[in-house]
Design a protein around this motif. Structure first.
Motif, PDB file in Angstrom:
ATOM      1  N   VAL A   1      -3.590  -8.391   6.693  1.00 60.21           N
ATOM      2  CA  VAL A   1      -4.095  -7.091   6.288  1.00 60.21           C
ATOM      3  C   VAL A   1      -3.551  -6.782   4.901  1.00 60.21           C
ATOM      4  CG1 VAL A   1      -4.175  -4.644   6.810  1.00 60.21           C
ATOM      5  CG2 VAL A   1      -4.166  -6.318   8.661  1.00 60.21           C
TER       6      VAL A   1
ATOM      7  N   SER B   1      -2.269  -4.835   1.678  1.00 57.76           N
ATOM      8  CA  SER B   1      -1.630  -3.526   1.545  1.00 57.76           C
ATOM      9  C   SER B   1      -2.471  -2.625   0.682  1.00 57.76           C
ATOM     10  CB  SER B   1      -0.238  -3.684   0.925  1.00 57.76           C
ATOM     11  OG  SER B   1      -0.360  -4.088  -0.422  1.00 57.76           O
TER      12      SER B   1
ATOM     13  N   THR C   1     -10.298  -2.084  -0.014  1.00 61.39           N
ATOM     14  CA  THR C   1     -10.942  -2.332   1.280  1.00 61.39           C
ATOM     15  C   THR C   1     -10.906  -3.810   1.583  1.00 61.39           C
ATOM     16  OG1 THR C   1     -13.134  -2.642   0.312  1.00 61.39           O
ATOM     17  CG2 THR C   1     -12.533  -0.384   0.958  1.00 61.39           C
ATOM     18  N   TRP C   2     -11.104  -4.118   2.873  1.00 57.30           N
ATOM     19  CA  TRP C   2     -11.377  -5.494   3.272  1.00 57.30           C
ATOM     20  C   TRP C   2     -12.408  -5.440   4.364  1.00 57.30           C
ATOM     21  CZ3 TRP C   2      -9.498  -7.261   8.195  1.00 57.30           C
ATOM     22  CH2 TRP C   2      -8.635  -6.347   8.843  1.00 57.30           C
TER      23      TRP C   2
ATOM     24  N   PRO D   1      -7.158  -0.633   4.320  1.00 58.32           N
ATOM     25  CA  PRO D   1      -5.782  -0.838   4.794  1.00 58.32           C
ATOM     26  C   PRO D   1      -4.820   0.130   4.131  1.00 58.32           C
ATOM     27  CG  PRO D   1      -6.287  -2.477   3.134  1.00 58.32           C
ATOM     28  CD  PRO D   1      -7.523  -1.612   3.257  1.00 58.32           C
TER      29      PRO D   1
ATOM     30  N   ARG E   1      -0.385   1.367   4.459  1.00 59.74           N
ATOM     31  CA  ARG E   1       0.900   0.887   4.974  1.00 59.74           C
ATOM     32  C   ARG E   1       1.385   1.704   6.173  1.00 59.74           C
ATOM     33  NH1 ARG E   1       3.722  -2.630   2.002  1.00 59.74           N
ATOM     34  NH2 ARG E   1       5.735  -1.831   2.735  1.00 59.74           N
TER      35      ARG E   1
ATOM     36  N   ALA F   1     -10.133   2.468   9.123  1.00 55.83           N
ATOM     37  CA  ALA F   1      -8.914   2.215   8.366  1.00 55.83           C
ATOM     38  C   ALA F   1      -7.893   1.563   9.284  1.00 55.83           C
ATOM     39  CB  ALA F   1      -8.361   3.508   7.782  1.00 55.83           C
ATOM     40  N   TYR F   2      -7.019   0.778   8.678  1.00 58.94           N
ATOM     41  CA  TYR F   2      -5.993   0.087   9.457  1.00 58.94           C
ATOM     42  C   TYR F   2      -4.629   0.422   8.881  1.00 58.94           C
ATOM     43  CZ  TYR F   2      -3.614  -3.455  12.196  1.00 58.94           C
ATOM     44  OH  TYR F   2      -2.783  -4.098  13.088  1.00 58.94           O
TER      45      TYR F   2
ATOM     46  N   GLU G   1      -0.645  -0.327   8.873  1.00 56.91           N
ATOM     47  CA  GLU G   1       0.236  -1.440   9.224  1.00 56.91           C
ATOM     48  C   GLU G   1       1.404  -0.996  10.099  1.00 56.91           C
ATOM     49  OE1 GLU G   1       1.313  -3.990   5.962  1.00 56.91           O
ATOM     50  OE2 GLU G   1      -0.399  -3.291   4.808  1.00 56.91           O
TER      51      GLU G   1
ATOM     52  N   PRO H   1       5.632  -0.583   7.678  1.00 55.96           N
ATOM     53  CA  PRO H   1       4.819  -1.674   8.204  1.00 55.96           C
ATOM     54  C   PRO H   1       5.519  -2.429   9.332  1.00 55.96           C
ATOM     55  CG  PRO H   1       4.733  -1.639   5.817  1.00 55.96           C
ATOM     56  CD  PRO H   1       5.777  -0.639   6.211  1.00 55.96           C
TER      57      PRO H   1
ATOM     58  N   LEU I   1      -5.726   0.448  14.347  1.00 51.29           N
ATOM     59  CA  LEU I   1      -7.038   0.736  13.783  1.00 51.29           C
ATOM     60  C   LEU I   1      -7.402   2.196  14.031  1.00 51.29           C
ATOM     61  CD1 LEU I   1      -9.440  -0.738  12.395  1.00 51.29           C
ATOM     62  CD2 LEU I   1     -10.418  -1.025  14.688  1.00 51.29           C
TER      63      LEU I   1
END
Length: 754
Positions: A8, A10, A16-17, A60, A62, A77-78, A80, A85, A92
């Motif tokens: 993931v 930072s 975005t990913w 993503p 932190r 959004a994710y 960590e 983290p 999620l």
């Protein structure tokens, strides 16, 4: 970007990913993918070119708090972590637009937007009912996980719906956890709440028995290291209490005897503020027994007062003060519901072992102080071990149910005395209760045990109230102390139907040293054992139960030659041979002599110099009486226990003139004295096939012989009950081997219905 979600990015390296919806659906982002996919419209989330797999954009960050500052119009959004983290609090999150309702913002499950978009983020796997402790704080080594679990419970309770899922991990807990049973459930799949490092409980002694003994005056006095009250005068014994306000106080009282007023004997204990008559707390004891009470120390100085209207002996008395001892408190909040109680499943509580015993640490406590609220829930597959007391049931605990649970501690289950609105119908199904000292200590509740085991403790049961046990197993090791009793019943009813009760373990063939198995301390106490298999419940005295209450045994099974003490209770009022005074009047003796020669009773029987003893002298040679019958009235259907003391006195001149054998033979018979057989004996049938041989050399000192028709084997006379033809039971002693000059001494004949 790559479709691989293995790392993931930072928030500092990427905005975005993307994650293929196929992987999301299959759990590519963990077990949360399906919930997120159902929340976000695939049409809005995927705008891929034709022929390519649609993807979802995920932002993503932190920490969870950073979700509030996401600038893009992302729907996923994710985080960590929660605070940093990889601290187990990430996950999620799904975007929800603002509705007419207020935007929730608890910082754990919901995070309100701070950019002006008008919405909030919610955990993708929050279904409105289930939360996990990791969402509410770090679960790192060295942290107090109890605080994190408490925040999770508080969240569920505040939204008034749901459960905390503890999973299967171990939580290091160093403080108390509190649960409202109407607002939150706890579920686990083998999770452990490890309280072995809890050290915040301090206990201080306030008053002990020596202080009361020193202050005794008037009708209160010291006798044999006990505190005694004599007579019906209710003179007060008062002592100041130096307690710290707000602390929990515990009082333990062992009343060895309470005798006097036949209608209402009492020992009253009060805690009152100094200078005031009205007590803050009051307990009235109407029977002897072992009690424990608790109260919160008042703010003002107070005093302890004892008063009594009967003869009483206090064996032990102590007041201590401590911090809250429980590790999990089941308590209904003021805003909780009156009904709709929930559950705890699949959980294990681990205590500090010996240290937990020393400071009285408790595993789980049920207690609610608010009227119209209750501490009750269903508990299944819960194990509590390593505590001073595994389970404590106190104020407003009723209708609680425990299924397939295990409670192990110095005390297994303890129902406090003097509780308010408590004790109704508390049931254990298929549970195991083990203890070093007391299995069940009942302060007055109605307890029901079904298929439950109470194992390897000094005492199975202590207290008052009611205990109904059906198909249960009671087992412990050999009883090594003279005063050890497995059931100490102060008042109320203990009713055991079916199941097994036994003594096993190492060296049990050496026998039990205890005088009794059951003690019923007052006339208000009853112990009933029916249809149970019993093994090795012998006692040093041969008597099963003692005290002023009732002990009833019916339809006992098991190995008949070693299974149970032959005398149930030695109650003089139930002696079928009559009162002891009968042996003071030779004319009223329940004795019949049978032989070839008719000899008058006065020629063979005489009163011995020892009180309550009858001397039997045989006739000349073998021309005298052949048998002595002690006959007592019995009713068909009775099972009977019996005992008799014998001693043989012989002169020096008779020594050396013995026949080849000088054994006496003792039989127990069912008989009808109104009918006789051909040799002049009453019409009778022996209970056992073989008589009991008694060597004359064993009668140099007094020896007690005893038995019970319960010991009848199936291949012998019926089932040990008096048959329809019989009206009496008899102890028959064959005297043929006695010689002139011998005197057989008899005392204390006893027979009673079981």
């Amino acid at each position: 970007m790559s479709d691989k979600p293995s790392a993931v990015p930072s928030a500092q390296t990427a905005d975005t990913w993307t994650l293929p919806r196929r992987k999301l659906l299959c759990g590519g982002a963990g077990s949360l993918g399906l919930a997120a996919l159902m929340t976000v419209s695939a049409a809005k989330a995927a705008s891929a070119e034709e022929g390519k797999e649609p993807s979802l954009s995920i932002v993503p960050v932190r920490t969870v708090r950073q979700l509030a500052h996401i600038q893009t119009a992302a729907l996923l959004a994710y985080a960590e972590g929660l605070e940093r983290p990889e601290d187990s609090g990430g996950g999620l999150f799904v975007w929800r637009p603002q509705t007419e309702d207020a935007v929730p913002d608890d910082g754990h499950v919901h995070v309100a937007d701070a950019t002006g978009r008008g919405g909030y983020w919610v955990r993708a796997d929050y279904d409105g009912a289930t939360v996990r402790p990791g969402w509410f704080g770090p679960l790192e080594a060295g942290a107090d996980h109890a605080r994190t679990i408490q925040r999770a419970i508080t969240f569920v309770s505040d939204v008034r719906s749901g459960q905390v899922d503890l999973g299967s991990r171990t939580y290091s807990c160093r403080s108390r956890i509190e649960l409202d049973p109407t607002l939150c459930a706890l579920t686990a799949f083998g999770a452990v709440l490890d309280f072995s490092q809890r050290k915040d409980v301090q206990t201080r002694d306030i008053v002990a028995l020596p202080a009361l003994v020193s202050a005794a005056a008037g009708s209160w006095m010291k006798r044999d290291e006990r505190l005694h009250h004599v007579g019906a005068e209710t003179e007060e014994l008062t002592l100041p209490l130096q307690v710290q306000p707000g602390k929990r106080c515990r009082m333990e009282v062992d009343v060895a005897s309470l005798l006097g007023d036949p209608n209402n004997p009492f020992l009253r204990i009060q805690i009152s503020p100094e200078g005031q008559e009205a007590p803050l707390f009051k307990w009235v004891l109407s029977t002897a027994g072992i009690y424990a009470f608790e109260f919160d120390a008042p703010d003002a100085p107070c005093r302890l007062t004892l008063s009594c209207n009967s003869d009483a002996a206090v064996e032990d008395f102590r007041v201590t003060q401590s911090d809250p001892r429980e590790c999990l408190l089941i308590r209904c909040r003021e805003d909780g519901a009156q009904y709709g109680h929930r559950w705890i499943t699949g959980l294990r509580l681990r205590g500090p072992g010996t240290a937990g015993v020393e400071n009285g640490l408790e595993g789980i406590r049920f207690q609610t102080a608010i009227d119209s609220r209750a501490s009750r829930l269903a508990m299944r597959d819960v194990m509590v071990e390593g505590f001073g007391t595994a389970l404590v049931l106190a104020d407003r605990c009723y209708l609680a149910q425990f299924d397939s649970c295990r409670f192990v501690g110095e005390i297994g289950v303890h129902v406090l005395g003097g509780t308010e609105d408590a004790g109704e119908n508390i049931s254990f199904f298929g549970c195991a209760i083990g203890a070093g000292r007391i299995g069940i200590w009942n302060g007055g509740a109605e307890l029901n045990l079904f298929g439950t085991s109470v194992n390897f403790c000094d005492q199975f049961y202590v207290g008052a109230g009611k205990l109904h046990a059906s198909g249960c197993h009671f087992e412990t090791g050999r009883l090594l102390r003279k005063d050890q009793v497995l059931f100490d019943v102060g008042g109320g009813l203990v009713n055991i139907d079916g199941g097994t009760m036994m003594v096993s373990g190492r060296d049990f063939e050496d026998g039990n040293q205890a005088d009794h198995i059951v003690l019923c301390r007052s006339r208000l106490a009853t112990f009933r054992l029916t249809r149970a298999s019993c093994y090795n419940l012998r006692t040093a005295t041969g008597i099963f139960g003692s005290g002023d209450g009732k002990v009833i045994l019916q339809d006992i099974a098991g190995d008949a030659r070693k299974f149970i003490a032959p005398i149930v209770t030695r109650d003089p009022a139930s002696n079928l041979f009559g009162p002891a005074a009968a042996f003071e009047n030779l004319a009223n003796l329940p004795i019949r002599l049978v032989g070839r020669d008719a000899v008058k009773l006065r020629d063979c029987l005489s009163r011995h110099s020892e009180a309550g003893v009858v001397a039997l002298t045989p006739g000349t040679g073998n021309e005298g009486d052949a048998a002595c019958w002690l006959i007592a009235r019995a009713l068909p259907g009775m099972r009977l226990s019996w005992s008799l003391d014998l001693r043989l006195e012989r002169t020096v001149t008779t020594i050396g003139e013995r026949p080849p054998t000088d054994d006496l033979l003792l039989d127990i018979l069912f008989c009808d004295p109104s009918q006789t057989s051909g040799n002049g004996e009453p019409l009778s049938y022996v209970v056992a096939k073989k008589p009991l041989p008694i060597a004359a050399s064993d009668l140099v000192e007094w020896r007690t012989f005893m038995g019970s028709t319960l010991e009848t084997r199936e291949d012998e006379w019926r089932d040990g009950t008096v048959p329809a033809f019989a009206t009496h039971i008899a102890i028959r002693i064959n005297l043929k081997n006695l010689q002139p000059g011998d005197q057989l001494l008899l005392r204390s004949p006893f027979a009673a219905a079981v």
